[in-house]
Design a protein around this motif. Structure first.
Motif: not given
Length: 265
Positions: A217-218, A223-224, A230-232, A250-251
């Motif tokens: 994810x990081x 990306x949006x 979707x990728x996950x 991410x934060x």
């Protein structure tokens, strides 16, 4: 013992998570890169034939001096062995057979003689005799100039003492219960000793998600959120993350990777 046979302690799990954080931490990675550059600088120096006359002389002087120091140290050990009296050899025999160091033996001798004055004197000088004892390795081996240890010749030993400043000696007669009881009742003292090297103990929180998922994810943070989800769905079908949780993850990871993990974190 085979690696797979070893029981994983809480400490080993904690270190594994700590190392995982370190290799992703901006401050630590900066130091690693600095070290890498210094390593390359050392490699560029080359072999003896490539050195300047000044570098060769410095190397030769050290090469001449160190063997003499080691030889003198060996000479001191041989002389000490020759000077061991019969009484000392008997003390050493008792130490090996009964697990009594010098102060314990002095206490037992005083008790055997019925000399309460000597008993009080040993107790005053040595404090309560314990089946375990704490050792401040940094103070005793790095800061005190005893001249009785050649560990300065080995950089790895000095690094180990800095990383493990406190050790505990366990008497040959100790049981598991004795050791755990000693640690429990002396933990406040141990914390004070450790605080001289680190303000707080290392605390690593267990992650809700796997490090592989977090890294995935990081790395996609440009990306949006819906595209990342979707990728996950394809790579981690059981992830359970909603759109609004992506930015939060991410934060939090960004904060984690930029926090101070040094000795005074």
């Amino acid at each position: 013992m085979k690696k797979d046979d070893r029981k994983q302690t809480q400490g080993s799990k904690k270190l594994a998570m700590y190392f995982s954080d370190l290799v992703r931490n901006a401050n630590f990675v900066r130091k690693l890169k600095q070290l890498s550059k210094l390593n390359k600088d050392e490699e560029r120096i080359g072999y003896y034939k490539d050195w300047t006359p000044e570098q060769q002389k410095e190397h030769d002087d050290a090469n001449d001096e160190i063997p003499r120091i080691i030889k003198d140290f060996e000479k001191v050990k041989r002389r000490c062995r020759k000077m061991d009296s019969k009484a000392f050899k008997k003390r050493l025999e008792i130490a090996q057979e009964y697990g009594l160091d010098l102060y314990m033996l002095q206490m037992v001798e005083a008790m055997f003689a019925g000399d309460q004055k000597r008993v009080k004197d040993v107790d005053f000088r040595c404090g309560p005799l314990e089946i375990c004892c704490l050792n401040d390795r940094q103070y005793e081996q790095l800061y005190e100039d005893h001249g009785n240890d050649l560990m300065w010749l080995w950089g790895d030993r000095r690094m180990e003492i800095v990383a493990f400043p406190i050790s505990m000696s366990i008497n040959v007669n100790a049981s598991k219960r004795d050791v755990l009881d000693y640690i429990e009742k002396n933990w406040q003292k141990i914390e004070v000793m450790l605080s001289e090297s680190r303000e707080k103990p290392l605390r690593i929180k267990k992650r809700k998600f796997s490090q592989a998922l977090i890294d995935f994810v990081y790395d996609k943070q440009g990306l949006k959120s819906k595209d990342i989800v979707k990728m996950l769905d394809e790579k981690f079908p059981m992830h359970g993350l909603a759109y609004f949780e992506i930015n939060k993850l991410i934060s939090e990871e960004k904060k984690r990777r930029n926090r101070d993990l040094s000795n005074y974190a």
